[in-house]
Design a protein around this motif. Structure first.
Motif, PDB file in Angstrom:
ATOM      1  N   ALA A  98      36.481  33.333  32.207  1.00 39.28           N
ATOM      2  CA  ALA A  98      35.096  33.632  32.593  1.00 39.28           C
ATOM      3  C   ALA A  98      35.054  34.838  33.518  1.00 39.28           C
ATOM      4  O   ALA A  98      34.203  35.726  33.367  1.00 39.28           O
ATOM      5  N   ARG A  99      35.967  34.885  34.486  1.00 35.98           N
ATOM      6  CA  ARG A  99      36.008  36.014  35.430  1.00 35.98           C
ATOM      7  C   ARG A  99      36.336  37.313  34.701  1.00 35.98           C
ATOM      8  O   ARG A  99      35.766  38.364  34.988  1.00 35.98           O
ATOM      9  N   GLU A 100      37.234  37.240  33.736  1.00 38.57           N
ATOM     10  CA  GLU A 100      37.644  38.426  32.986  1.00 38.57           C
ATOM     11  C   GLU A 100      36.500  38.960  32.118  1.00 38.57           C
ATOM     12  O   GLU A 100      36.353  40.159  31.943  1.00 38.57           O
ATOM     13  N   LYS A 101      35.677  38.057  31.588  1.00 39.69           N
ATOM     14  CA  LYS A 101      34.575  38.451  30.697  1.00 39.69           C
ATOM     15  C   LYS A 101      33.322  38.883  31.458  1.00 39.69           C
ATOM     16  O   LYS A 101      32.441  39.512  30.888  1.00 39.69           O
ATOM     17  N   ALA A 102      33.234  38.542  32.745  1.00 44.38           N
ATOM     18  CA  ALA A 102      32.030  38.837  33.530  1.00 44.38           C
ATOM     19  C   ALA A 102      31.845  40.346  33.686  1.00 44.38           C
ATOM     20  O   ALA A 102      32.806  41.105  33.784  1.00 44.38           O
ATOM     21  N   VAL A 103      30.579  40.747  33.707  1.00 46.91           N
ATOM     22  CA  VAL A 103      30.240  42.148  33.931  1.00 46.91           C
ATOM     23  C   VAL A 103      30.483  42.473  35.402  1.00 46.91           C
ATOM     24  O   VAL A 103      30.055  41.726  36.289  1.00 46.91           O
ATOM     25  N   GLN A 104      31.183  43.564  35.661  1.00 43.58           N
ATOM     26  CA  GLN A 104      31.418  43.975  37.043  1.00 43.58           C
ATOM     27  C   GLN A 104      30.157  44.619  37.601  1.00 43.58           C
ATOM     28  O   GLN A 104      29.537  45.453  36.942  1.00 43.58           O
ATOM     29  N   VAL A 105      29.801  44.225  38.799  1.00 44.98           N
ATOM     30  CA  VAL A 105      28.614  44.758  39.454  1.00 44.98           C
ATOM     31  C   VAL A 105      29.075  45.619  40.621  1.00 44.98           C
ATOM     32  O   VAL A 105      29.862  45.169  41.459  1.00 44.98           O
ATOM     33  N   ARG A 106      28.605  46.838  40.665  1.00 47.87           N
ATOM     34  CA  ARG A 106      28.942  47.761  41.747  1.00 47.87           C
ATOM     35  C   ARG A 106      27.840  47.744  42.799  1.00 47.87           C
ATOM     36  O   ARG A 106      26.666  47.542  42.490  1.00 47.87           O
ATOM     37  N   ASN A 107      28.215  47.972  44.039  1.00 49.48           N
ATOM     38  CA  ASN A 107      27.217  48.073  45.108  1.00 49.48           C
ATOM     39  C   ASN A 107      26.384  49.330  44.905  1.00 49.48           C
ATOM     40  O   ASN A 107      26.917  50.374  44.509  1.00 49.48           O
ATOM     41  N   PRO A 108      25.087  49.259  45.184  1.00 50.92           N
ATOM     42  CA  PRO A 108      24.260  50.464  45.078  1.00 50.92           C
ATOM     43  C   PRO A 108      24.689  51.497  46.119  1.00 50.92           C
ATOM     44  O   PRO A 108      25.188  51.154  47.195  1.00 50.92           O
TER      45      PRO A 108
END
Length: 111
Positions: A94-104
């Motif tokens: 699940a962690r590997e498939k999750a979309v990475q979110v970057r800080n604004p």
């Protein structure tokens, strides 16, 4: 399809003082960061995966590799071809498939 290969592990180091003068090198960490960035970019072009890690014991590395006092272990890097996600435990899949979110940028830039 992902290729699988043994992982290689790199211990990154900085020399805290310039070799010629012995004076402190305040840019050592910057230089290491730039080198790791370039390594990561080249590895990606070769379809290699790079995973930077800070969770290790610099003191143990210092002792194990008998490093001089002015050489500091900073990070470790695993590099290799990625394996199959299905081989991971469910939580890691699940962690590997999750979309990475970057800080604004607003959170990163001081004005």
């Amino acid at each position: 399809m992902r290729r699988s290969s043994p992982q290689n592990v790199i211990l990154t180091l900085v020399k805290l003082n310039f070799a010629q003068s012995g004076q402190p090198n305040p840019w050592a960490l910057h230089d290491l960061g730039l080198a790791i960035g370039n390594l990561t970019l080249q590895a990606s072009a070769l379809d290699l995966y790079v995973h930077n890690m800070g969770g290790f014991s610099p003191e143990k590395a210092q002792t194990l590799f008998n490093l001089p006092a002015d050489v500091r272990p900073v990070t470790m890097i695993a590099i290799g071809y990625r394996g199959e996600i299905a081989q991971l435990p469910e939580g890691l899949q699940a962690r590997e498939k999750a979309v990475q979110v970057r800080n604004p940028l607003e959170e990163l830039i001081l004005s």
